[in-house]
Motif scaffolding. Structure first.
Motif, PDB file in Angstrom:
ATOM      1  N   ASN A 147      55.394  -3.062  32.636  1.00 30.86           N
ATOM      2  CA  ASN A 147      55.083  -4.275  33.402  1.00 30.86           C
ATOM      3  C   ASN A 147      53.688  -4.222  34.016  1.00 30.86           C
ATOM      4  O   ASN A 147      53.033  -5.246  34.173  1.00 30.86           O
ATOM      5  CB  ASN A 147      56.121  -4.481  34.511  1.00 30.86           C
ATOM      6  CG  ASN A 147      57.452  -4.967  33.967  1.00 30.86           C
ATOM      7  OD1 ASN A 147      57.514  -5.559  32.886  1.00 30.86           O
ATOM      8  ND2 ASN A 147      58.517  -4.725  34.702  1.00 30.86           N
ATOM      9  N   SER A 148      53.235  -3.020  34.361  1.00 27.75           N
ATOM     10  CA  SER A 148      51.918  -2.898  34.994  1.00 27.75           C
ATOM     11  C   SER A 148      50.780  -3.178  34.013  1.00 27.75           C
ATOM     12  O   SER A 148      49.626  -3.285  34.427  1.00 27.75           O
ATOM     13  CB  SER A 148      51.746  -1.502  35.591  1.00 27.75           C
ATOM     14  OG  SER A 148      51.653  -0.526  34.580  1.00 27.75           O
ATOM     15  N   CYS A 149      51.100  -3.301  32.724  1.00 30.04           N
ATOM     16  CA  CYS A 149      50.077  -3.600  31.711  1.00 30.04           C
ATOM     17  C   CYS A 149      50.177  -5.041  31.208  1.00 30.04           C
ATOM     18  O   CYS A 149      49.545  -5.386  30.204  1.00 30.04           O
ATOM     19  CB  CYS A 149      50.207  -2.628  30.538  1.00 30.04           C
ATOM     20  SG  CYS A 149      49.880  -0.903  30.982  1.00 30.04           S
ATOM     21  N   ARG A 150      50.949  -5.855  31.899  1.00 28.06           N
ATOM     22  CA  ARG A 150      51.097  -7.252  31.499  1.00 28.06           C
ATOM     23  C   ARG A 150      49.779  -8.007  31.677  1.00 28.06           C
ATOM     24  O   ARG A 150      48.962  -7.673  32.522  1.00 28.06           O
ATOM     25  CB  ARG A 150      52.199  -7.910  32.337  1.00 28.06           C
ATOM     26  CG  ARG A 150      52.573  -9.316  31.870  1.00 28.06           C
ATOM     27  CD  ARG A 150      53.816  -9.845  32.583  1.00 28.06           C
ATOM     28  NE  ARG A 150      53.679  -9.833  34.022  1.00 28.06           N
ATOM     29  CZ  ARG A 150      54.415  -9.099  34.838  1.00 28.06           C
ATOM     30  NH1 ARG A 150      55.335  -8.286  34.349  1.00 28.06           N
ATOM     31  NH2 ARG A 150      54.239  -9.150  36.142  1.00 28.06           N
ATOM     32  N   ILE A 151      49.605  -9.066  30.876  1.00 18.67           N
ATOM     33  CA  ILE A 151      48.393  -9.876  30.931  1.00 18.67           C
ATOM     34  C   ILE A 151      48.106 -10.349  32.356  1.00 18.67           C
ATOM     35  O   ILE A 151      49.013 -10.478  33.174  1.00 18.67           O
ATOM     36  CB  ILE A 151      48.485 -11.099  29.994  1.00 18.67           C
ATOM     37  CG1 ILE A 151      49.712 -11.956  30.335  1.00 18.67           C
ATOM     38  CG2 ILE A 151      48.496 -10.659  28.542  1.00 18.67           C
ATOM     39  CD1 ILE A 151      49.790 -13.260  29.591  1.00 18.67           C
ATOM     40  N   ALA A 152      46.838 -10.604  32.638  1.00 23.59           N
ATOM     41  CA  ALA A 152      46.398 -10.965  33.980  1.00 23.59           C
ATOM     42  C   ALA A 152      46.219 -12.474  34.103  1.00 23.59           C
ATOM     43  O   ALA A 152      45.931 -13.172  33.132  1.00 23.59           O
ATOM     44  CB  ALA A 152      45.078 -10.252  34.303  1.00 23.59           C
ATOM     45  N   VAL A 199      45.469  -7.840  38.596  1.00 25.43           N
ATOM     46  CA  VAL A 199      46.860  -7.386  38.584  1.00 25.43           C
ATOM     47  C   VAL A 199      47.632  -8.213  37.564  1.00 25.43           C
ATOM     48  O   VAL A 199      47.166  -9.274  37.122  1.00 25.43           O
ATOM     49  CB  VAL A 199      47.501  -7.516  39.979  1.00 25.43           C
ATOM     50  CG1 VAL A 199      46.825  -6.587  40.975  1.00 25.43           C
ATOM     51  CG2 VAL A 199      47.466  -8.950  40.484  1.00 25.43           C
ATOM     52  N   PRO A 200      48.832  -7.754  37.157  1.00 20.42           N
ATOM     53  CA  PRO A 200      49.621  -8.532  36.195  1.00 20.42           C
ATOM     54  C   PRO A 200      49.944  -9.917  36.736  1.00 20.42           C
ATOM     55  O   PRO A 200      50.159 -10.111  37.937  1.00 20.42           O
ATOM     56  CB  PRO A 200      50.892  -7.686  36.028  1.00 20.42           C
ATOM     57  CG  PRO A 200      50.498  -6.302  36.418  1.00 20.42           C
ATOM     58  CD  PRO A 200      49.478  -6.459  37.493  1.00 20.42           C
ATOM     59  N   PHE A 207      42.936  -0.300  26.635  1.00 18.66           N
ATOM     60  CA  PHE A 207      42.725  -1.029  27.885  1.00 18.66           C
ATOM     61  C   PHE A 207      43.254  -2.455  27.839  1.00 18.66           C
ATOM     62  O   PHE A 207      43.211  -3.179  28.835  1.00 18.66           O
ATOM     63  CB  PHE A 207      41.225  -1.094  28.204  1.00 18.66           C
ATOM     64  CG  PHE A 207      40.403  -1.700  27.103  1.00 18.66           C
ATOM     65  CD1 PHE A 207      40.308  -3.070  26.943  1.00 18.66           C
ATOM     66  CD2 PHE A 207      39.725  -0.891  26.204  1.00 18.66           C
ATOM     67  CE1 PHE A 207      39.569  -3.625  25.907  1.00 18.66           C
ATOM     68  CE2 PHE A 207      38.979  -1.438  25.168  1.00 18.66           C
ATOM     69  CZ  PHE A 207      38.895  -2.810  25.024  1.00 18.66           C
ATOM     70  N   SER A 208      43.738  -2.921  26.698  1.00 13.92           N
ATOM     71  CA  SER A 208      44.052  -4.334  26.501  1.00 13.92           C
ATOM     72  C   SER A 208      45.434  -4.676  27.049  1.00 13.92           C
ATOM     73  O   SER A 208      46.438  -4.083  26.645  1.00 13.92           O
ATOM     74  CB  SER A 208      43.985  -4.690  25.017  1.00 13.92           C
ATOM     75  OG  SER A 208      44.210  -6.065  24.814  1.00 13.92           O
ATOM     76  N   CYS A 209      45.495  -5.644  27.966  1.00  8.92           N
ATOM     77  CA  CYS A 209      46.779  -6.051  28.544  1.00  8.92           C
ATOM     78  C   CYS A 209      47.659  -6.725  27.488  1.00  8.92           C
ATOM     79  O   CYS A 209      47.159  -7.388  26.576  1.00  8.92           O
ATOM     80  CB  CYS A 209      46.546  -7.001  29.710  1.00  8.92           C
ATOM     81  SG  CYS A 209      45.785  -6.224  31.147  1.00  8.92           S
ATOM     82  N   SER A 210      48.957  -6.552  27.655  1.00  5.05           N
ATOM     83  CA  SER A 210      49.917  -7.005  26.648  1.00  5.05           C
ATOM     84  C   SER A 210      50.825  -8.101  27.192  1.00  5.05           C
ATOM     85  O   SER A 210      50.850  -8.390  28.388  1.00  5.05           O
ATOM     86  CB  SER A 210      50.783  -5.826  26.183  1.00  5.05           C
ATOM     87  OG  SER A 210      49.999  -4.815  25.603  1.00  5.05           O
ATOM     88  N   GLY A 211      51.621  -8.679  26.303  1.00  2.00           N
ATOM     89  CA  GLY A 211      52.631  -9.669  26.660  1.00  2.00           C
ATOM     90  C   GLY A 211      53.996  -9.011  26.803  1.00  2.00           C
ATOM     91  O   GLY A 211      54.076  -7.792  26.817  1.00  2.00           O
ATOM     92  N   LEU A 230      46.164  -1.163  43.112  1.00  2.00           N
ATOM     93  CA  LEU A 230      47.539  -1.415  43.514  1.00  2.00           C
ATOM     94  C   LEU A 230      48.492  -0.759  42.520  1.00  2.00           C
ATOM     95  O   LEU A 230      48.165  -0.600  41.341  1.00  2.00           O
ATOM     96  CB  LEU A 230      47.806  -2.926  43.550  1.00  2.00           C
ATOM     97  CG  LEU A 230      47.062  -3.725  44.627  1.00  2.00           C
ATOM     98  CD1 LEU A 230      47.219  -5.210  44.366  1.00  2.00           C
ATOM     99  CD2 LEU A 230      47.567  -3.371  46.014  1.00  2.00           C
ATOM    100  N   PRO A 231      49.696  -0.394  42.978  1.00  2.00           N
ATOM    101  CA  PRO A 231      50.669   0.203  42.046  1.00  2.00           C
ATOM    102  C   PRO A 231      51.120  -0.756  40.962  1.00  2.00           C
ATOM    103  O   PRO A 231      51.674  -0.332  39.946  1.00  2.00           O
ATOM    104  CB  PRO A 231      51.841   0.584  42.967  1.00  2.00           C
ATOM    105  CG  PRO A 231      51.667  -0.225  44.203  1.00  2.00           C
ATOM    106  CD  PRO A 231      50.198  -0.428  44.364  1.00  2.00           C
ATOM    107  N   SER A 232      50.870  -2.052  41.156  1.00  2.00           N
ATOM    108  CA  SER A 232      51.267  -3.020  40.133  1.00  2.00           C
ATOM    109  C   SER A 232      50.365  -2.980  38.909  1.00  2.00           C
ATOM    110  O   SER A 232      50.707  -3.556  37.873  1.00  2.00           O
ATOM    111  CB  SER A 232      51.274  -4.442  40.725  1.00  2.00           C
ATOM    112  OG  SER A 232      50.007  -4.763  41.249  1.00  2.00           O
ATOM    113  N   ARG A 233      49.185  -2.330  39.018  1.00  2.00           N
ATOM    114  CA  ARG A 233      48.293  -2.201  37.867  1.00  2.00           C
ATOM    115  C   ARG A 233      47.807  -0.750  37.799  1.00  2.00           C
ATOM    116  O   ARG A 233      46.754  -0.408  38.318  1.00  2.00           O
ATOM    117  CB  ARG A 233      47.114  -3.165  37.974  1.00  2.00           C
ATOM    118  CG  ARG A 233      46.105  -3.048  36.839  1.00  2.00           C
ATOM    119  CD  ARG A 233      46.629  -3.607  35.521  1.00  2.00           C
ATOM    120  NE  ARG A 233      46.365  -5.032  35.373  1.00  2.00           N
ATOM    121  CZ  ARG A 233      47.050  -5.827  34.549  1.00  2.00           C
ATOM    122  NH1 ARG A 233      48.028  -5.334  33.825  1.00  2.00           N
ATOM    123  NH2 ARG A 233      46.764  -7.124  34.474  1.00  2.00           N
TER     124      ARG A 233
END
Length: 858
Positions: free
Chosen positions: A495-500, A433-434, A536-540, A472-475
């Motif tokens: 926000n759901s794509c924020r780094i883990a 999750v983020p 698929f890459s999480c962002s800042g 989860l809805p957060s991701r």
């Protein structure tokens, strides 16, 4: 002249001068809430007094109820939530009111606790506030005192807070908790200043007393931590709970210790959990354990055979520890680079092999590290570093609840760094999750703490967005975003794509992914063009608006079909990876069948290992700086609007690093570096000078040059502080000279904190930086280069705007540590490049730096 990079080494950056900041000049008075409260003593004082009395009454009532309910004894302290005026409040003001700062939160909120259970000291100050007596002014700076039930929103993770009403008394829960342990002495006493009336002997005695008092404070902090660990253990035991962070012997509670707190993983009933969160006064964080996300997405359609020979590294080559699911150590194209004598497992089966199905995970990571671009087809390939195998994930790529990440990382680093001097650690493991952005997680803080304590570098994956399903809805998944009409790449900014977790670590190097190729046929099309962010890459941005990920690599590509509902899968053009063939009949050893930031991170680790081989006597801060200095945005980013550049920095950080630029230069590029051990204290300024040859200033053509500057430093973290300036013991930033400033006039301006030199031409900067030192810079509005411990900026300048030299100041600022002798290490890197290779510059710039060094020495 040959253009072989080996012929163009980095050259030394010259320290021109240094000094100490003068910040005695203050600004004008602000119309703050404190000032308004001083103008309404009766109204504000009555409000705070009533709130204090309410808190005391509630605490006493709770204590009486606990005795009748046979609940465990609590530490004798009243928990508090204060809101203070951040513009005027000095946290030391609370010490005189016998209030301990448990955690410093956002927007002026503070979690506190007081051993003065009547809050008599605070009530005494309220009376002084009414009477306008000395000592009462602090009350004007306290804006509000929250009710006890509001602790939940400040202490619980978002997921736990959302589900708090569903906690059932008899059910067993596993949580990670953080406990503050500084007491009312949150900082050291100030270093004595010599008074005019003091003799040298008297001043020496004052320093001796201060040193003894400093040592005593550290001892008191240690004693307080031990006492609170014992009280927590008694509390947990009352509810028949268990410490899961005791993986060494399974019995003795073990804690992850930070300078200001300790953390642990516990198993406890719902009743005990609710009591702990609501009433244990020193708790500042409760989170659910991270579920590790390193799922393999392999879709094997074809593979390749191999016909080349891997040659072993030199015996003294750098070592890289892969913290993952194990490695197939006898794999034909990995075996000769594996330091098998140091393989270890923390999994219950004690095996070190990668037994994850469908090609493994740790084996793929090791292969991507060894072969970052292409896996050879034939001939010989020489490995330049050793790979060490630390297996912590089981056959299903899961981490046991009994393996608490902070303690696990501490043990791994201590073993490998102490025994084999391993300095590089590849960490392609993240939560699913983020990351939480309120305060640094104990997992990420442990990476920061270990990096501070040792000369090591963690390279961590940014995390992945799931393809189709989300827990989860957060991701949310990629498919969910696209079906909700959130187009690529815009959904990466959600926000759901924020780094883990733990990619937000301040002192790790975080790696995202970009597409390797574009694919399009009658059935499938790539999601994203070449070198655009991977779908698929999480962002800042990261925590406290730091630039995360800092760099990106080719972690794989995705394609989608044209059906409704759509199908998303790995692209046939994704980069090749080494596969585990254990327990898989006729499985190919190499295939282009998987993707993830897990496989982008080791490609950056490859560069770090090459730098360690090239510069074995330099520290890891320089490696980190050179990797980021070598990074560059892809061509598609040219001529983007500023709003788009802000998105670019969030998605790909500083860009794709380049091994050749990191290690050496060319005829058209020169890099200047600080070497050895460079340290700086708070309020200290160190100024470096770069001289330019006359030939560059007098070129007849309009030639463009690229200037890049990167500062890399590390500092000691404190996890109970929720902003950059308080999280770090000392924080740094850098500033460049303006037109016409020589080193002395530049130093004068920096030290005084205002522009005073008549030599400055209208205050204009020599370079127009892409990011800028502060937010709301004239180019980018929401991103600043100065928020993290890795600060890069770059500018393009025309030859006719150049001067004969320019200077860069590294500036130290006080964080939580007020010890005047506390210093932090750093490295500064400056590059100068002729764009489009128009003119050779390396030799001439190198020569004038030698002349400059002689001038400075004289």
């Amino acid at each position: 002249m040959s253009n072989n990079p080996k012929h163009f080494p980095h050259i030394a950056l010259n320290l021109a001068t240094e000094g100490t900041l003068d910040r005695s000049r203050g600004g004008g008075k602000k119309n703050t809430q404190t000032a308004r409260n001083l103008g309404d003593r009766q109204g504000h004082g009555t409000k705070i007094r009533d709130l204090v009395l309410s808190v005391v009454d509630d605490w006493q009532t709770t204590q009486e109820q606990r005795e009748g309910e046979n609940k465990p004894e609590l530490p004798n302290a009243v928990p508090l939530i204060l809101k203070i005026d951040p513009d005027t409040f000095d946290l030391d003001n609370l010490r005189s009111s016998d209030i301990e700062i448990i955690a410093e939160l956002e927007d002026g909120y503070i979690i506190g606790a007081s051993g003065d259970v009547e809050l008599s000291e605070l009530q005494n100050k309220i009376e002084k506030f009414f009477q306008e007596e000395r000592g009462g002014g602090v009350i004007a700076k306290i804006l509000d005192i929250s009710q006890p039930h509001q602790r939940l929103e400040f202490i619980l993770s978002p997921t736990l807070l959302e589900n708090w009403d569903k906690i059932r008394d008899p059910q067993i829960y596993i949580v990670d908790v953080g406990i503050s342990c500084l007491g009312t002495k949150a900082k050291l006493s100030d270093y004595p200043k010599k008074r005019e009336s003091q003799s040298s002997e008297q001043y020496r005695d004052a320093i001796i007393r201060w040193t003894a008092k400093q040592s005593k404070t550290y001892e008191e902090w240690d004693d307080l931590a031990s006492d609170r660990q014992e009280k927590l253990a008694q509390f947990i035991q009352h509810y028949n709970g268990e410490f899961l962070s005791s993986f060494i012997d399974g019995k003795t509670p073990k804690f992850s210790q930070a300078p200001d707190s300790f953390s642990c993983r516990i198993q406890i009933s719902g009743q005990g959990l609710k009591d702990l969160v609501s009433n244990f006064p020193y708790i500042f964080e409760v989170t659910e354990p991270d579920i590790i996300q390193v799922e393999t997405n392999a879709q094997l359609e074809n593979g390749d055979d191999i016909f080349f020979e891997l040659e072993s590294p030199n015996a003294n080559a750098p070592k890289v520890c892969v913290i993952d699911s194990g490695i197939q150590e006898h794999h034909p194209i990995l075996a000769n680079a594996i330091d098998s004598t140091q393989s270890r497992s923390w999994v219950t089966d004690n095996l070190t092999a990668d037994l994850v199905g469908n090609g493994g995970h740790g084996t793929r990571v090791a292969g991507a590290m060894l072969y970052p671009r292409n896996i050879p087809k034939q001939g010989k390939y020489n490995a330049v570093f050793w790979i060490q195998n630390a297996r912590i994930l089981d056959n299903n790529c899961r981490l046991s609840d009994r393996l608490y990440p902070p303690l696990l990382l501490e043990e791994i680093v201590n073993i490998y760094n102490n025994q084999t001097n391993t300095r590089l650690f590849n960490h392609s493991i993240t939560g699913d999750v983020p990351c939480w952005t309120k305060n640094m997680s104990t997992w990420a803080e442990t990476i920061d703490k270990l990096t501070w304590e040792k000369d090591i570098l963690f390279i961590v994956a940014a995390g992945n967005i799931p393809l189709n399903n989300h827990r989860l809805p957060s991701r949310l998944s990629i498919k969910a975003h696209l079906e909700a009409n959130r187009s690529y790449p815009n959904y990466l900014l959600e926000n759901s794509c924020r780094i883990a977790n733990p990619a937000q670590s301040f002192q790790a190097l975080t790696v995202g992914s970009v597409n390797h190729n574009f694919y399009n046929d009658s059935s499938w099309v790539s999601i994203g063009a070449k070198e655009h962010p991977s779908a698929f890459s999480c962002s800042g941005l990261g925590i406290w608006d730091t630039i995360k990920p800092e760099v990106v690599e080719y972690g794989g590509d995705l394609v989608r079909d044209h059906n409704n509902p759509m199908t998303i899968k790995c692209s046939p053009k994704t980069p090749q990876l080494v596969r585990s063939t254990l327990n898989q009949n006729a499985a190919p050893p190499v295939a282009a069948d998987d993707f993830g930031t897990s496989f982008a991170a080791p490609k950056v680790t490859h560069i770090a290992a090459q730098l360690a081989a090239e510069f074995p006597d330099e520290n890891c801060l320089l490696y980190r700086a050179l990797i980021v200095q070598s990074a560059r945005w892809p061509e598609w980013t040219i001529n983007q609007r500023n709003e788009e550049k802000e998105n670019i920095i969030r998605q790909i950080g500083y860009g794709i690093p380049d091994l050749n630029r990191a290690i050496a230069n060319s005829n058209h590029r020169v890099t200047l570096i600080t070497t050895g051990n460079n340290v700086i204290r708070a309020k200290q300024v160190k100024i470096y000078q770069v001289k330019l040859p006359e030939s560059l200033l007098s070129t007849g053509d309009e030639i463009e040059f690229l200037v890049e500057i990167t500062l890399s430093y590390k500092a000691q973290p404190r996890r109970t502080r929720r902003n950059k300036r308080r999280y770090l013991s000392t924080w740094l930033d850098w500033e460049c000279s303006k037109q016409g400033e020589n080193p002395e006039s530049f130093k004068e301006r920096i030290l005084k904190g205002y522009q005073s030199s008549s030599e400055v031409e209208k205050g204009e900067g020599l370079f127009t930086w892409t990011l800028g030192k502060q937010k709301h810079h004239k180019t980018l509005k929401t991103v600043s280069r100065s928020n993290g411990t890795l600060q890069k900026d770059w500018a393009i300048v025309k030859s006719y705007n150049l001067r004969d030299s320019f200077c860069i100041a590294v500036i130290g600022h006080e964080g939580w540590n007020n010890d005047p002798f506390a210093s932090v290490p750093y490295h500064l890197v400056v590059s100068f490049e002729s764009l489009n290779n128009k003119i050779p510059i390396y030799t001439e710039i190198s020569n004038v730096q030698i002349e400059l060094e002689t001038e400075i020495e004289i």
